[in-house]
Scaffold this motif. Sequence first.
Motif, mmCIF file in Angstrom:
data_model
loop_
_atom_site.group_PDB
_atom_site.id
_atom_site.type_symbol
_atom_site.label_atom_id
_atom_site.label_comp_id
_atom_site.label_asym_id
_atom_site.label_seq_id
_atom_site.Cartn_x
_atom_site.Cartn_y
_atom_site.Cartn_z
ATOM 1 N N ALA A 45 0.822 -1.209 0.000
ATOM 2 C CA ALA A 45 0.000 0.000 0.000
ATOM 3 C C ALA A 45 0.856 1.260 0.000
ATOM 4 C CB ALA A 45 -0.927 -0.009 1.209
ATOM 5 N N THR A 46 2.011 1.206 0.636
ATOM 6 C CA THR A 46 2.860 2.396 0.710
ATOM 7 C C THR A 46 3.908 2.440 -0.386
ATOM 8 O OG1 THR A 46 4.375 1.286 2.237
ATOM 9 C CG2 THR A 46 2.591 2.588 3.216
ATOM 10 N N GLY A 47 3.965 1.380 -1.201
ATOM 11 C CA GLY A 47 4.928 1.369 -2.290
ATOM 12 C C GLY A 47 6.288 0.845 -1.889
ATOM 13 N N ALA A 48 6.424 0.382 -0.662
ATOM 14 C CA ALA A 48 7.699 -0.178 -0.217
ATOM 15 C C ALA A 48 7.806 -1.609 -0.733
ATOM 16 C CB ALA A 48 7.784 -0.160 1.301
ATOM 17 N N THR A 49 8.981 -2.022 -1.096
ATOM 18 C CA THR A 49 9.164 -3.396 -1.551
ATOM 19 C C THR A 49 9.980 -4.146 -0.523
ATOM 20 O OG1 THR A 49 11.143 -2.768 -2.767
ATOM 21 C CG2 THR A 49 9.055 -2.801 -3.991
ATOM 22 N N GLY A 50 9.774 -5.450 -0.456
ATOM 23 C CA GLY A 50 10.517 -6.264 0.497
ATOM 24 C C GLY A 50 9.833 -6.267 1.859
ATOM 25 N N ASP A 51 10.601 -6.637 2.853
ATOM 26 C CA ASP A 51 10.083 -6.762 4.215
ATOM 27 C C ASP A 51 10.066 -5.392 4.889
ATOM 28 O OD1 ASP A 51 9.250 -7.643 6.665
ATOM 29 O OD2 ASP A 51 11.078 -8.750 7.136
ATOM 30 N N LEU A 52 8.883 -4.924 5.232
ATOM 31 C CA LEU A 52 8.740 -3.618 5.875
ATOM 32 C C LEU A 52 9.441 -3.588 7.229
ATOM 33 C CD1 LEU A 52 7.393 -0.808 5.678
ATOM 34 C CD2 LEU A 52 5.455 -1.769 6.866
ATOM 35 N N ALA A 53 9.524 -4.746 7.908
ATOM 36 C CA ALA A 53 10.161 -4.789 9.226
ATOM 37 C C ALA A 53 11.643 -4.441 9.147
ATOM 38 C CB ALA A 53 9.983 -6.168 9.852
ATOM 39 N N ARG A 54 12.252 -4.602 7.994
ATOM 40 C CA ARG A 54 13.675 -4.300 7.836
ATOM 41 C C ARG A 54 13.932 -2.868 7.383
ATOM 42 N NH1 ARG A 54 15.733 -9.880 4.997
ATOM 43 N NH2 ARG A 54 15.038 -11.225 6.694
ATOM 44 N N LYS A 55 12.896 -2.089 7.204
ATOM 45 C CA LYS A 55 13.065 -0.702 6.745
ATOM 46 C C LYS A 55 13.663 0.147 7.861
ATOM 47 C CE LYS A 55 11.325 -1.332 2.720
ATOM 48 N NZ LYS A 55 12.163 -1.313 1.557
ATOM 49 N N THR A 56 14.633 0.944 7.499
ATOM 50 C CA THR A 56 15.296 1.833 8.458
ATOM 51 C C THR A 56 15.570 3.169 7.787
ATOM 52 O OG1 THR A 56 17.498 1.103 7.814
ATOM 53 C CG2 THR A 56 16.468 -0.097 9.633
ATOM 54 N N PHE A 57 15.853 4.140 8.598
ATOM 55 C CA PHE A 57 16.431 5.377 8.081
ATOM 56 C C PHE A 57 17.641 5.697 8.945
ATOM 57 C CE2 PHE A 57 13.339 7.018 11.133
ATOM 58 C CZ PHE A 57 14.044 8.022 11.780
ATOM 59 N N THR A 58 18.571 6.416 8.377
ATOM 60 C CA THR A 58 19.842 6.655 9.054
ATOM 61 C C THR A 58 20.016 8.146 9.299
ATOM 62 O OG1 THR A 58 20.772 4.755 7.899
ATOM 63 C CG2 THR A 58 22.329 6.267 8.919
ATOM 64 N N VAL A 59 20.415 8.473 10.510
ATOM 65 C CA VAL A 59 20.776 9.840 10.874
ATOM 66 C C VAL A 59 22.190 9.764 11.430
ATOM 67 C CG1 VAL A 59 20.281 11.809 12.357
ATOM 68 C CG2 VAL A 59 18.393 10.478 11.388
ATOM 69 N N ALA A 61 25.439 8.188 11.982
ATOM 70 C CA ALA A 61 25.874 6.788 11.916
ATOM 71 C C ALA A 61 24.871 5.868 12.611
ATOM 72 C CB ALA A 61 27.245 6.645 12.567
ATOM 73 N N THR A 62 23.681 6.398 12.977
ATOM 74 C CA THR A 62 22.700 5.625 13.728
ATOM 75 C C THR A 62 21.541 5.232 12.828
ATOM 76 O OG1 THR A 62 23.261 6.896 15.702
ATOM 77 C CG2 THR A 62 21.224 5.640 15.768
ATOM 78 N N LYS A 63 21.188 3.939 12.875
ATOM 79 C CA LYS A 63 20.047 3.446 12.109
ATOM 80 C C LYS A 63 18.818 3.393 13.010
ATOM 81 C CE LYS A 63 22.304 0.642 8.651
ATOM 82 N NZ LYS A 63 22.351 -0.658 7.996
ATOM 83 N N PHE A 64 17.690 3.846 12.462
ATOM 84 C CA PHE A 64 16.415 3.805 13.167
ATOM 85 C C PHE A 64 15.491 2.816 12.453
ATOM 86 C CE2 PHE A 64 18.218 7.863 14.253
ATOM 87 C CZ PHE A 64 17.909 8.006 15.604
ATOM 88 N N PRO A 65 15.186 1.665 13.082
ATOM 89 C CA PRO A 65 14.357 0.646 12.419
ATOM 90 C C PRO A 65 12.863 0.932 12.587
ATOM 91 C CG PRO A 65 15.181 -0.200 14.487
ATOM 92 C CD PRO A 65 15.756 1.177 14.314
#
Length: 147
Positions: A45-59, A61-65
């Motif tokens: 629905a959001t257009g994300a591909t793959g496993d949504l649980a593995r989606k992160t963003f980085t600020v 050197a820190t990853k936010f899952p």
Amino acid sequence: MKGFRSFILRGNVVDLAVGIVIGAAFTAVVNGFVSAFLTPLVGLATGATGDLARKTFTVGATKFPYGAFINAAISFLLIASALYFLVVLPINKLHERLAPHHDVQAPKRDCPECLSPVPAQARRCASCTVPLPAVPAQAGETTQRAG
């Protein structure tokens, strides 16, 4: 040891232990359902591909899952709604059916001393303990006489 054994074998302790084990198993089932079916649907629905649980963003050197958080939020909503609709709502309806609450209000009058409301047939005020004047019998009421 005898007291401890009787405590452990008491009904509510065993019921609580069974409830916790079933709750943990139910949580695992719901988490599996969310990760297998709902998270991919949210990803579609959001257009994300793959496993949504593995989606992160980085600020820096820190990853936010954030995907793991979305999984947890969906799991929480599913568990809460399942508990409400499958446990709380039926138990409340059953309780209402078996033990309906009838709120019967006795007629009240005011205490002449402290003006707090007291039942009409009371002989003494519960607030100030002053004796109350007798209430004359109403038409249709019967009084018991000693004799």
